[in-house]
Design a protein around this motif. Structure first.
Motif, short mmCIF file in Angstrom:
data_model
loop_
_atom_site.label_atom_id
_atom_site.label_comp_id
_atom_site.label_asym_id
_atom_site.label_seq_id
_atom_site.Cartn_x
_atom_site.Cartn_y
_atom_site.Cartn_z
N PHE A 122 2.22 2.93 0.90
CA PHE A 122 0.95 3.31 1.50
C PHE A 122 -0.08 3.35 0.37
CE2 PHE A 122 -0.30 6.43 5.17
CZ PHE A 122 -1.22 5.51 5.63
N THR A 145 0.70 -0.96 3.12
CA THR A 145 -0.28 -0.58 4.14
C THR A 145 -1.52 -0.07 3.43
OG1 THR A 145 1.50 0.01 5.68
CG2 THR A 145 -0.70 0.89 6.14
N PHE A 156 -0.05 -4.86 5.64
CA PHE A 156 -0.36 -4.07 6.83
C PHE A 156 -1.75 -3.47 6.65
CE2 PHE A 156 4.03 -4.54 7.61
CZ PHE A 156 4.38 -4.00 8.85
N TYR A 161 -4.17 -0.34 7.49
CA TYR A 161 -4.57 0.97 8.01
C TYR A 161 -6.02 0.86 8.44
CZ TYR A 161 -6.25 5.86 7.72
OH TYR A 161 -6.83 7.08 7.96
N TRP A 173 -2.13 0.18 11.40
CA TRP A 173 -1.75 1.59 11.30
C TRP A 173 -3.01 2.41 11.56
CZ3 TRP A 173 -1.51 6.51 9.38
CH2 TRP A 173 -0.25 7.11 9.20
#
Length: 398
Positions: free
Chosen positions: A17, A74, A121, A123, A163
């Protein structure tokens, strides 16, 4: 096969993340505007002029993630302050191309991920402290949100997933979830849809189109399957803040992260371990060190975590994961072997496992034969000079 993209996500096992935005320049956390007792809002509004990002930031980030054992990243393409790392193409000027960075940072991120074989990914915040329509005309705000997501869906190729975070800010509002998720399915039909339930509703599924539940700062648990496969993901911080906070030294231990990781795999969840980048896009050195140590454990144990999942088999003193070819007996808090003047001797660990777990057995980190007989495992301590905390026995299926 239907929902195969969810199975692919589960096999990624571990992700990184990344919180990065204007707040990174201040180094006081991503919630500075609302959580700091005395936020300087005028100074914050001037931060785009100070947001100078290194040319190699994304490549450095991707290399760090790969070294940490992450299979995906992400990135906060837009956080709650409303600033976008991507080109909003006229929706507003509160974005990276209109800052001192002067370019689309999401494009650089995606390119770096693909160069290192990682899955990007995105967010994306749902609540927004900058966009006026969020509080004045919520229907218009959803239009703005959908236009923003359309850009992310169509300008960067195939991505691993989206996300979302922040719906808990207006729990009674009409978020038009059917519309939002249909947009994603139209342009990115095999992208994971994740909507964070926050700290108070861990593991809740929500809308039918959501593909993974979340366990923010919590402990993973078995995911409740309803009318389709559902994945799980636990996100965790290295210290206390998601974004870079220069005065936050309350770091967790590497052992804690390793224990989190194996617990996630026990419940078929992914582990999403966070770092907050500095204002110029660099990974904080302490973060890089800790992440690298997690990757060291993963490599020492032959990368078994990516394909392994919970077996449901009884095990006293540990737990059992499995894949198509083997079982993996996971034992925590394994001691180091040393002279009694160096290390206090601990009680010998014994593990009792389901008798069906039988076959050629050896310790993954050393290749040494494991003493497994009639479901009884004698746990060997680490040799002096090594202490990985969590040991794993591989038992080949016959």
């Amino acid at each position: 096969m239907a929902y195969e993209y969810i199975r692919r996500f589960e096999r990624l096992g571990m992700g990184m993340f990344v919180h990065f935005g204007l707040y990174s320049v201040l180094g006081k956390g991503e919630w500075y505007l609302v959580s700091n007792p005395h936020p300087d809002k005028e100074a914050y509004a001037a931060l785009p002029a100070k947001f100078r990002v290194r040319a190699d930031w994304a490549k450095g980030l991707a290399r760090t993630a790969k070294r940490a054992g992450a299979k995906y990243i992400t990135l906060t393409t837009r956080h709650h302050d409303g600033f976008s790392l991507y080109d909003t193409c006229g929706l507003n000027t509160f974005d990276a191309p209109h800052s001192a960075a002067g370019r689309d940072l999401v494009a650089e991120f995606v390119a770096a991920c693909r160069e290192e074989g990682l899955v990007p990914f995105f967010y994306h915040t749902l609540l927004d402290w900058h966009e006026q329509s969020y509080n004045s005309d919520f229907k218009a705000y959803i239009d703005y949100l959908c236009e923003s997501l359309t850009l992310l869906c169509t300008r960067y190729g195939q991505v691993g997933g989206f996300w979302f975070d922040g719906m808990w800010d207006k729990p009674d509002a009409d978020w038009q979830q059917d519309r939002v998720y249909a947009l994603l399915r139209k342009y990115q039909p095999e992208a994971m849809i994740v909507n964070n339930t926050g700290l108070d509703a861990l593991g809740e599924t929500g809308h039918h189109e959501i593909d993974s539940v979340t366990f923010e700062r919590g402990a993973p648990a078995a995911v409740k399957i309803k009318d389709k496969p559902i994945a799980g993901e636990m996100c965790q911080v290295l210290n206390d803040h998601w974004a870079y906070a220069k005065n936050d030294v309350n770091y967790k231990s590497v052992s804690t992260f390793i224990n989190d990781l194996v617990d996630c795999r026990r419940y078929n969840c992914n582990y999403l371990l966070n770092t907050g980048l500095r204002g110029d896009g660099r990974v904080n050195p302490t973060d890089k060190c800790l992440l690298g140590e997690v990757g060291k454990w993963i490599r020492a144990n032959k990368n078994f975590i990516y394909g392994a999942h919970g077996s449901g088999m009884a095990c006293d003193g540990g737990f059992v994961l499995e894949d198509e070819k083997a079982w993996y007996i996971v034992v925590k808090d394994v001691a180091m072997s040393a002279d009694p003047n160096v290390q206090r001797r601990l009680a010998e660990q014994k593990v009792r496992v389901d008798g069906r777990v039988a076959g050629k057995a050896y310790w993954l980190d050393s290749g040494e034969k494991a003493l497994l007989q009639d479901g009884n495992l004698s746990v060997l301590p680490y040799d002096y000079g090594t202490s990985y905390s969590v040991r794993v026995v591989k038992v080949e299926k016959q």
